[in-house]
Design a protein around this motif. Structure first.
Motif, short mmCIF file in Angstrom:
data_model
loop_
_atom_site.label_atom_id
_atom_site.label_comp_id
_atom_site.label_asym_id
_atom_site.label_seq_id
_atom_site.Cartn_x
_atom_site.Cartn_y
_atom_site.Cartn_z
N ASP A 193 0.78 -1.31 0.05
CA ASP A 193 0.07 0.07 -0.05
C ASP A 193 0.65 1.33 0.00
OD1 ASP A 193 -2.45 -1.33 -0.11
OD2 ASP A 193 -2.86 -1.10 2.02
N SER A 194 2.08 1.21 0.51
CA SER A 194 2.89 2.37 0.58
C SER A 194 3.53 2.90 -0.72
CB SER A 194 3.80 2.14 1.72
OG SER A 194 4.71 1.49 1.40
N VAL A 195 3.34 2.00 -1.66
CA VAL A 195 4.37 2.12 -2.86
C VAL A 195 3.65 3.04 -3.76
CG1 VAL A 195 5.22 1.11 -4.84
CG2 VAL A 195 5.62 -0.13 -2.66
N TYR A 196 4.16 4.19 -3.99
CA TYR A 196 3.64 5.09 -5.12
C TYR A 196 2.42 5.96 -4.14
CZ TYR A 196 6.88 2.71 -8.30
OH TYR A 196 7.83 2.29 -8.57
N ASN A 197 2.04 5.62 -3.04
CA ASN A 197 0.86 6.16 -2.56
C ASN A 197 0.67 7.59 -2.18
OD1 ASN A 197 2.45 6.98 -0.13
ND2 ASN A 197 1.65 5.72 1.25
N ALA A 198 1.62 8.38 -2.74
CA ALA A 198 1.18 9.95 -2.82
C ALA A 198 0.43 10.11 -4.01
CB ALA A 198 2.49 10.75 -3.01
N PHE A 253 11.71 3.19 3.06
CA PHE A 253 11.25 4.04 1.83
C PHE A 253 10.15 3.55 1.46
CE2 PHE A 253 16.19 4.18 1.06
CZ PHE A 253 16.33 5.59 0.42
N TRP A 254 8.90 4.46 1.29
CA TRP A 254 7.78 3.95 1.22
C TRP A 254 7.77 3.31 -0.50
CZ3 TRP A 254 4.89 9.43 2.15
CH2 TRP A 254 4.89 9.73 3.39
N ASN A 255 8.44 3.63 -1.21
CA ASN A 255 8.47 3.08 -2.76
C ASN A 255 9.14 1.89 -2.66
OD1 ASN A 255 6.73 5.11 -3.39
ND2 ASN A 255 8.49 6.14 -4.87
C1 LIG Z 1 2.30 6.29 2.44
O1 LIG Z 1 2.51 5.11 3.32
C2 LIG Z 1 3.34 5.68 4.41
C3 LIG Z 1 4.19 4.19 4.89
O2 LIG Z 1 2.98 3.31 5.44
C4 LIG Z 1 2.61 6.48 5.38
O3 LIG Z 1 3.22 6.67 6.57
C5 LIG Z 1 1.96 7.57 4.53
O4 LIG Z 1 1.19 8.42 5.33
C6 LIG Z 1 1.20 7.32 3.24
N1 LIG Z 1 0.93 8.51 2.56
C7 LIG Z 1 -0.19 8.50 2.11
C8 LIG Z 1 -0.62 9.70 1.27
O5 LIG Z 1 -1.39 7.61 2.21
#
Ligand SMILES: *[C@@H]1O[C@H](CO)[C@@H](O)[C@H](O)[C@H]1NC(C)=O
Ligand SMILES: *[C@@H]1O[C@H](CO)[C@@H](O)[C@H](O)[C@H]1NC(C)=O
Ligand SMILES: *[C@@H]1O[C@H](CO)[C@@H](O)[C@H](O)[C@H]1NC(C)=O
Ligand SMILES: *[C@@H]1O[C@H](CO)[C@@H](O)[C@H](O)[C@H]1NC(C)=O
Ligand SMILES: *[C@@H]1O[C@H](CO)[C@@H](O)[C@H](O)[C@H]1NC(C)=O
Ligand SMILES: *[C@@H]1O[C@H](CO)[C@@H](O)[C@H](O)[C@H]1NC(C)=O
Ligand SMILES: *[C@@H]1O[C@H](CO)[C@@H](O)[C@H](O)[C@H]1NC(C)=O
Ligand SMILES: *[C@@H]1O[C@H](CO)[C@@H](O)[C@H](O)[C@H]1NC(C)=O
Ligand SMILES: *[C@@H]1O[C@H](CO)[C@@H](O)[C@H](O)[C@H]1NC(C)=O
Ligand SMILES: *[C@@H]1O[C@H](CO)[C@@H](O)[C@H](O)[C@H]1NC(C)=O
Ligand SMILES: *[C@@H]1O[C@H](CO)[C@@H](O)[C@H](O)[C@H]1NC(C)=O
Length: 466
Positions: A193-198, A253-255
């Motif tokens: 879920d964290s990969v490219y999650n922005a 690293f989130w990605n």
């Molecule tokens: C993306 O994932 C990271 C790690 O799980 C988290 O801390 C962060 O809030 C997430 N960002 C979004 C925009 O969801």
């Protein structure tokens, strides 16, 4: 300096994040969740040189026929997955779909590969066609240049799953060629879920433009070092390349970049900026997702520098240590050729360095047909035999790719408004759920061998023509 351009207006919408990394144990993991490695047209499973097991595609696709490349490529390029392919009929504006059960609300990396066969410039070019994921138009596939070099073509995109099945389709666009599409292999890998999650995947999907490991002269970095089998392409340059044996553990690293990409880098010369022409191809004027990855190749070091893209500051005062960090922007405007420039923050500072980068194009996630109409069409499909091979994927979308015989209206809801099954040679008994297609105006069933009569259509108040 080039004249200012309106990128500054867009800069307000940029999202910048600095992600520090803490030491943690990173282990290569197998693919998790719903993930698929499909060897298209194959009759039995096969294992590739990295030990990945590829399954035949038959269980996930109802159209097309297995085949082989017209002329095998040079031996070294002929991966086991490229020895077979699936070809689809030449039916203009038909889409032929793989239906893959997925985890709704997760994101998936899709990598289809196409190898029609090596060919010479005097032969007719391989078919060109469209790629479609659910209701989303992804891209046009043109394998001509790769095929001239005897090579396969791969495309990579990241898509949200919007239902219990993800449909991946090849669409026959008569504007390109007068021949049916084909495919050699399809990877569908569930991302964490964290990969490219922005990126907001409710509205956008991403198509890969470049994923690069700077300073590497070796092979493409991929599985198992990259848990999702992303391809990190080498980018050699003997003048600036350095390597190290640092163990940057990238789990935070989130990605989730693979640890090995931090073992090579480009380092600037002392007191000089490092200028990269990257990505190495001109881009359309548009918004892009850009992520850059940094880790000092020497332990106990830190270096502070500024990063500019085409003379606009991407990030200033970046403090890179051996722990590593990444910086990304979700909507960065690029146009034409791109220069990434790293400049030391102060004259005597250690020179800047960079390890890796990714650039994706963004495109809108397409709309889907009104769910009740989709259910009714699925039920009608199940009640009939000898249905057209393109009755898969969304019944109406994307525009121009509705099921054969189905016409739709793209209003605030996307509705089925006409069924013309005339002369399709259908048999079976029509599902009574047709009565749920309440936007229908026209129906034609002439010249089929349907049994059991026409269901009660008294609720279809808009029906004009039967
Ligand atoms: C993306 O994932 C990271 C790690 O799980 C988290 O801390 C962060 O809030 C997430 N960002 C979004 C925009 O969801
Ligand atoms: C979902 O995918 C499976 C496997 O391809 C297929 O059997 C099933 O019919 C699909 N469901 C729908 C609604 O398309
Ligand atoms: C595919 O690419 C080749 C070579 O770049 C080009 O000549 C051809 O017109 C393209 N085909 C289509 C349908 O765009
Ligand atoms: C995306 O859609 C889901 C489900 O509708 C919602 O919960 C989520 O907040 C949305 N995310 C964004 C960033 O709009
Ligand atoms: C990195 O890990 C490898 C293998 O685990 C080890 O041999 C090497 O000494 C480590 N390097 C550093 C700088 O810790
Ligand atoms: C890029 O597009 C924007 C808006 O679509 C426009 O204002 C700008 O001039 C274009 N830039 C270039 C270099 O073409
Ligand atoms: C950069 O970070 C390191 C480690 O956190 C710190 O020791 C150093 O002072 C920082 N450098 C600057 C210029 O902030
Ligand atoms: C229905 O389809 C048939 C066969 O494709 C075609 O000849 C006919 O014109 C169509 N009718 C309408 C009303 O579109
Ligand atoms: C119409 O849809 C509803 C809700 O999805 C379903 O319960 C019903 O069985 C359908 N009607 C017919 C005639 O199939
Ligand atoms: C429905 O039939 C009418 C009368 O023949 C025709 O004018 C109209 O275009 C048809 N609509 C659709 C969506 O096929
Ligand atoms: C027609 O619609 C009414 C009200 O929605 C429903 O009660 C009835 O079952 C429907 N009839 C058929 C044949 O679908």
């Amino acid at each position: 300096m080039p004249p200012p351009r309106p990128i500054l207006a867009a800069a307000a919408a940029l999202l910048f994040l600095l992600l520090p990394v803490h030491l943690a144990l990173a282990e290569a993991q197998g693919f998790r969740g719903f993930s698929y490695l499909l060897n298209c047209g194959a009759a039995s499973p096969t294992t590739d040189s990295r030990g990945l097991r590829w399954e035949p595609d038959g269980p996930y696709v109802s159209a097309g026929t297995p085949g082989e490349p017209t002329v095998p490529g040079p031996g070294s390029l002929l991966e086991p997955t490229l020895a077979t392919l699936r070809t689809f009929p030449n039916r203009p504006r038909a889409k032929f779909c793989y239906e893959l059960p997925v985890d709704k609300n997760r994101r998936y990396l899709l990598r289809p590969t196409f190898f029609y066969g090596a060919f010479s410039s005097s032969a007719p070019p391989p078919p060109a066609f469209d790629l479609i994921v659910d209701g989303t138009f992804w891209t046009a596939v043109n394998t001509t240049d790769d095929a001239l070099a005897g090579a396969a073509s791969s495309y990579e995109g990241v898509f949200p799953a919007s239902g219990r099945n993800l449909s991946f389709c090849l669409g026959l666009n008569p504007e390109y060629t007068d021949a049916g599409p084909f495919i050699s292999a399809l990877q569908v890998i569930q991302l964490d879920d964290s990969v490219y999650n922005a990126t907001n995947f409710n509205t956008s999907a991403m198509g890969l433009i470049a994923r690069t490991r700077f300073g590497s002269t070796g092979d493409i970095e991929r599985y198992p070092d990259d848990s999702f089998d992303r391809f990190w392409q080498p980018f050699p340059d003997s003048k600036h390349a350095v390597s190290s044996t640092q163990n940057v553990t990238s789990a935070d690293f989130w990605n989730l970049p693979p640890p090995n990409v931090f073992n090579t880098a480009f380092v600037a010369e002392q007191d000089a900026p490092l200028v990269l022409q990257w990505p190495p191809m001109p881009l359309q004027n548009d918004s892009y997702y850009v992520a850059l990855y940094f880790a000092d190749t020497l332990p106990e070091n830190s270096r502070t520098f500024n990063v500019y893209i085409n003379d606009y500051p991407f990030i200033e005062g970046l403090n890179v240590t051996s722990a590593g960090l990444s910086v990304f922007a979700t909507q960065w405007i690029l146009s034409g050729l791109t220069s990434v420039i790293l400049k030391p923050a102060s004259p005597s500072a250690l020179p800047p360095l960079i390890n890796a980068g990714e650039v994706f194009g963004l495109f809108p996630v397409g709309r889907l047909t009104y769910a009740r109409d989709v259910r009714a069409m699925e039920s009608i499909k199940e009640s009939l035999r000898n249905v057209p091979e393109d009755w898969n994927g969304d019944p109406c979308m994307p525009s121009g790719y509705s099921w054969t015989g189905v016409t739709c209206d793209e209003g605030s809801r996307i509705r089925v408004i006409s069924l013309n099954f005339s002369g399709m040679g259908l048999s079976g008994s029509l599902s009574p759920e047709i009565a749920n297609l309440t936007a229908l105006t026209n129906i034609s069933f002439a010249h089929n061998s349907l049994v059991g009569g026409i269901p009660d259509l008294s609720n279809l108040s808009k029906l004009e023509r039967l």
